[in-house]
Design a protein around this motif. Structure first.
Motif, PDB file in Angstrom:
ATOM      1  N   VAL A 114       0.866  -1.180   0.000  1.00  0.00           N
ATOM      2  CA  VAL A 114       0.000   0.000   0.000  1.00  0.00           C
ATOM      3  C   VAL A 114       0.905   1.232   0.000  1.00  0.00           C
ATOM      4  O   VAL A 114       1.702   1.421   0.915  1.00  0.00           O
ATOM      5  CB  VAL A 114      -0.933   0.006   1.230  1.00  0.00           C
ATOM      6  CG1 VAL A 114      -1.715   1.319   1.312  1.00  0.00           C
ATOM      7  CG2 VAL A 114      -1.894  -1.181   1.181  1.00  0.00           C
ATOM      8  N   HIS A 115       0.793   2.065  -1.067  1.00  0.00           N
ATOM      9  CA  HIS A 115       1.711   3.200  -1.247  1.00  0.00           C
ATOM     10  C   HIS A 115       1.250   4.477  -0.565  1.00  0.00           C
ATOM     11  O   HIS A 115       1.987   5.458  -0.571  1.00  0.00           O
ATOM     12  CB  HIS A 115       1.853   3.522  -2.750  1.00  0.00           C
ATOM     13  CG  HIS A 115       2.581   2.502  -3.558  1.00  0.00           C
ATOM     14  ND1 HIS A 115       3.556   2.826  -4.473  1.00  0.00           N
ATOM     15  CD2 HIS A 115       2.480   1.148  -3.597  1.00  0.00           C
ATOM     16  CE1 HIS A 115       4.026   1.735  -5.047  1.00  0.00           C
ATOM     17  NE2 HIS A 115       3.376   0.696  -4.546  1.00  0.00           N
ATOM     18  N   ARG A 128      -4.884  -3.220  12.442  1.00  0.00           N
ATOM     19  CA  ARG A 128      -5.889  -4.099  13.038  1.00  0.00           C
ATOM     20  C   ARG A 128      -6.404  -5.081  11.984  1.00  0.00           C
ATOM     21  O   ARG A 128      -6.499  -6.289  12.218  1.00  0.00           O
ATOM     22  CB  ARG A 128      -7.038  -3.268  13.611  1.00  0.00           C
ATOM     23  CG  ARG A 128      -7.950  -4.072  14.505  1.00  0.00           C
ATOM     24  CD  ARG A 128      -9.206  -3.302  14.952  1.00  0.00           C
ATOM     25  NE  ARG A 128      -9.006  -1.883  15.156  1.00  0.00           N
ATOM     26  CZ  ARG A 128      -9.597  -0.931  14.426  1.00  0.00           C
ATOM     27  NH1 ARG A 128     -10.423  -1.255  13.448  1.00  0.00           N
ATOM     28  NH2 ARG A 128      -9.368   0.340  14.678  1.00  0.00           N
ATOM     29  N   THR A 129      -6.712  -4.567  10.807  1.00  0.00           N
ATOM     30  CA  THR A 129      -7.285  -5.417   9.763  1.00  0.00           C
ATOM     31  C   THR A 129      -6.261  -6.415   9.238  1.00  0.00           C
ATOM     32  O   THR A 129      -6.587  -7.581   9.000  1.00  0.00           O
ATOM     33  CB  THR A 129      -7.795  -4.530   8.611  1.00  0.00           C
ATOM     34  OG1 THR A 129      -8.562  -3.472   9.173  1.00  0.00           O
ATOM     35  CG2 THR A 129      -8.654  -5.318   7.666  1.00  0.00           C
ATOM     36  N   ALA A 130      -5.026  -5.972   9.058  1.00  0.00           N
ATOM     37  CA  ALA A 130      -3.988  -6.892   8.568  1.00  0.00           C
ATOM     38  C   ALA A 130      -3.751  -8.003   9.592  1.00  0.00           C
ATOM     39  O   ALA A 130      -3.546  -9.168   9.219  1.00  0.00           O
ATOM     40  CB  ALA A 130      -2.704  -6.134   8.271  1.00  0.00           C
ATOM     41  N   LEU A 138       1.709  -6.624   6.314  1.00  0.00           N
ATOM     42  CA  LEU A 138       1.417  -5.871   5.086  1.00  0.00           C
ATOM     43  C   LEU A 138       2.488  -4.795   4.913  1.00  0.00           C
ATOM     44  O   LEU A 138       2.779  -4.028   5.839  1.00  0.00           O
ATOM     45  CB  LEU A 138       0.035  -5.216   5.226  1.00  0.00           C
ATOM     46  CG  LEU A 138      -0.396  -4.289   4.092  1.00  0.00           C
ATOM     47  CD1 LEU A 138      -0.620  -5.058   2.793  1.00  0.00           C
ATOM     48  CD2 LEU A 138      -1.682  -3.546   4.481  1.00  0.00           C
ATOM     49  N   ASP A 139       3.073  -4.735   3.720  1.00  0.00           N
ATOM     50  CA  ASP A 139       4.086  -3.718   3.414  1.00  0.00           C
ATOM     51  C   ASP A 139       3.402  -2.394   3.080  1.00  0.00           C
ATOM     52  O   ASP A 139       2.423  -2.370   2.313  1.00  0.00           O
ATOM     53  CB  ASP A 139       4.935  -4.163   2.221  1.00  0.00           C
ATOM     54  CG  ASP A 139       5.906  -5.279   2.574  1.00  0.00           C
ATOM     55  OD1 ASP A 139       6.220  -5.432   3.773  1.00  0.00           O
ATOM     56  OD2 ASP A 139       6.333  -6.001   1.664  1.00  0.00           O
ATOM     57  N   VAL A 140       3.920  -1.311   3.628  1.00  0.00           N
ATOM     58  CA  VAL A 140       3.320   0.001   3.368  1.00  0.00           C
ATOM     59  C   VAL A 140       4.404   1.052   3.107  1.00  0.00           C
ATOM     60  O   VAL A 140       5.540   0.948   3.575  1.00  0.00           O
ATOM     61  CB  VAL A 140       2.422   0.493   4.538  1.00  0.00           C
ATOM     62  CG1 VAL A 140       1.298  -0.500   4.812  1.00  0.00           C
ATOM     63  CG2 VAL A 140       3.227   0.750   5.806  1.00  0.00           C
ATOM     64  N   PRO A 183       2.415  -3.985  14.682  1.00  0.00           N
ATOM     65  CA  PRO A 183       3.017  -5.301  14.431  1.00  0.00           C
ATOM     66  C   PRO A 183       2.620  -5.937  13.109  1.00  0.00           C
ATOM     67  O   PRO A 183       3.388  -6.725  12.557  1.00  0.00           O
ATOM     68  CB  PRO A 183       2.513  -6.159  15.602  1.00  0.00           C
ATOM     69  CG  PRO A 183       1.679  -5.298  16.463  1.00  0.00           C
ATOM     70  CD  PRO A 183       1.596  -3.929  15.887  1.00  0.00           C
ATOM     71  N   ALA A 184       1.454  -5.600  12.572  1.00  0.00           N
ATOM     72  CA  ALA A 184       1.014  -6.254  11.337  1.00  0.00           C
ATOM     73  C   ALA A 184       1.407  -5.471  10.087  1.00  0.00           C
ATOM     74  O   ALA A 184       1.038  -5.851   8.973  1.00  0.00           O
ATOM     75  CB  ALA A 184      -0.503  -6.473  11.369  1.00  0.00           C
ATOM     76  N   LEU A 185       2.158  -4.366  10.283  1.00  0.00           N
ATOM     77  CA  LEU A 185       2.592  -3.566   9.128  1.00  0.00           C
ATOM     78  C   LEU A 185       4.112  -3.557   9.061  1.00  0.00           C
ATOM     79  O   LEU A 185       4.790  -3.657  10.082  1.00  0.00           O
ATOM     80  CB  LEU A 185       2.080  -2.123   9.252  1.00  0.00           C
ATOM     81  CG  LEU A 185       0.575  -1.944   9.382  1.00  0.00           C
ATOM     82  CD1 LEU A 185       0.228  -0.452   9.443  1.00  0.00           C
ATOM     83  CD2 LEU A 185      -0.173  -2.620   8.238  1.00  0.00           C
ATOM     84  N   ARG A 186       4.632  -3.405   7.837  1.00  0.00           N
ATOM     85  CA  ARG A 186       6.077  -3.256   7.643  1.00  0.00           C
ATOM     86  C   ARG A 186       6.336  -1.988   6.849  1.00  0.00           C
ATOM     87  O   ARG A 186       5.867  -1.848   5.721  1.00  0.00           O
ATOM     88  CB  ARG A 186       6.619  -4.452   6.855  1.00  0.00           C
ATOM     89  CG  ARG A 186       7.521  -5.293   7.721  1.00  0.00           C
ATOM     90  CD  ARG A 186       8.224  -6.398   7.025  1.00  0.00           C
ATOM     91  NE  ARG A 186       7.818  -6.676   5.654  1.00  0.00           N
ATOM     92  CZ  ARG A 186       8.382  -7.606   4.910  1.00  0.00           C
ATOM     93  NH1 ARG A 186       9.364  -8.332   5.381  1.00  0.00           N
ATOM     94  NH2 ARG A 186       7.969  -7.828   3.678  1.00  0.00           N
ATOM     95  N   LEU A 187       7.069  -1.071   7.452  1.00  0.00           N
ATOM     96  CA  LEU A 187       7.396   0.194   6.796  1.00  0.00           C
ATOM     97  C   LEU A 187       8.476  -0.048   5.754  1.00  0.00           C
ATOM     98  O   LEU A 187       9.580  -0.480   6.085  1.00  0.00           O
ATOM     99  CB  LEU A 187       7.889   1.189   7.849  1.00  0.00           C
ATOM    100  CG  LEU A 187       8.395   2.533   7.342  1.00  0.00           C
ATOM    101  CD1 LEU A 187       7.282   3.305   6.633  1.00  0.00           C
ATOM    102  CD2 LEU A 187       8.968   3.358   8.496  1.00  0.00           C
TER     103      LEU A 187
END
Ligand SMILES: *Cc1c(COP(=O)(O)O)cnc(C)c1O
Length: 257
Positions: A114-115, A128-130, A138-140, A183-187
């Motif tokens: 997600v950009h 929360r959703t990821a 999820l990569d962002v 925790p569910a996102l990766r910058l």
């Protein structure tokens, strides 16, 4: 194997893609960079699922969309073609449009990157959703709004395409910290669109400086998503790792979006 598009369309997509890859390679070499360090994202908005399937067949791996409803339907249609077109299983879907919180549950289902993360409330909702829906993070990217950071050189009559949203460079690190705590996102890095009327080189040079500041704290956040059909060379000269190309690959879109 059922053809998804006419032979002429397939040939056109293949020729366009070869030309775009040549542009990317030439721009990378001119900047002393390896062509393989720049990933081509085919922005397929407004074009049918069959074009995406065909692009996958001719070797395109990364595709981008900017509206959830269209993207969700297309991703489903494309996935359904897998038995005759196994390459679609390897597609990576990029969400490059402005993201509303009520679309997060849908986007998290098909997006690989997600950009357009640009506010803490979106981080909370994506995280929360990821966590609920995915078995890996999820990569962002953080979308940067360069409007006030780069002077306008020439007034432009054209409406802005996909340029809405983004954080001011000064707010980047606070948002990055929120993502790093999720925790569910990766910058993974930053994304921007050159402001209308600005010199793209100046805009992408500014973005590179913003990216350097981010990487000083988050070395893994090395993605720079910048450059579209008209300004990919300037973006690559200033360190873009991902270019988002629609028109030069697929042709003109009827509506401005
Ligand atoms: C549409 C769009 C692109 C591709 O633009 P082209 O000029 O057609 O290459 C790139 N990035 C975003 C965010 C877009 O919305």
């Amino acid at each position: 194997m059922t053809p998804r598009v006419t032979a002429a369309r397939r040939a056109e997509l293949a020729a366009n893609r070869a030309a775009v890859l040549d542009r990317i390679a030439a721009a990378a070499r001119a900047a002393g960079r390896a062509p393989a360090d720049v990933t081509l994202i085919a922005v397929t908005k407004t074009f049918p699922a069959d074009d995406v399937v065909t692009l996958a067949d001719i070797g395109q791996r990364d595709v981008g969309e900017n509206r959830d409803q269209e993207a969700a339907e297309k991703a489903t249609d494309v996935a359904a073609a897998v038995s005759a077109h196994p390459a679609v299983a390897d597609l990576r879907w990029h969400f490059v449009g402005q993201l509303q919180r009520n679309k997060v549950a849908s986007v998290v289902r098909y997006a690989d990157l997600v950009h357009s993360v640009d506010r803490v409330r979106l981080v909370t909702s994506l995280d929360r959703t990821a966590a609920e829906q995915r078995d890996r993070p999820l990569d962002v990217l953080v979308q940067i709004d360069l409007t006030d950071a780069v002077p306008v050189r020439q007034p432009s009559p054209k409406a802005s395409i996909g340029a809405r949203g983004g954080v001011a460079p000064a707010d980047l690190l606070a948002l990055a910290a929120a993502i790093a705590d999720a925790p569910a996102l990766r910058l993974r890095g930053v994304m921007a669109v050159a402001p209308l009327g600005a010199d793209p080189a100046e805009a992408f040079d500014t973005l590179y400086g913003v990216s350097e500041r981010l990487r000083a704290e988050y070395p893994q956040a090395g993605v720079i998503s910048a450059g579209m059909s008209a300004d990919a060379e300037a973006a690559i000269a200033h360190g873009a790792t991902h270019v988002r190309i629609g028109t030069a690959l697929l042709g003109g879109r009827s509506a401005l979006r």
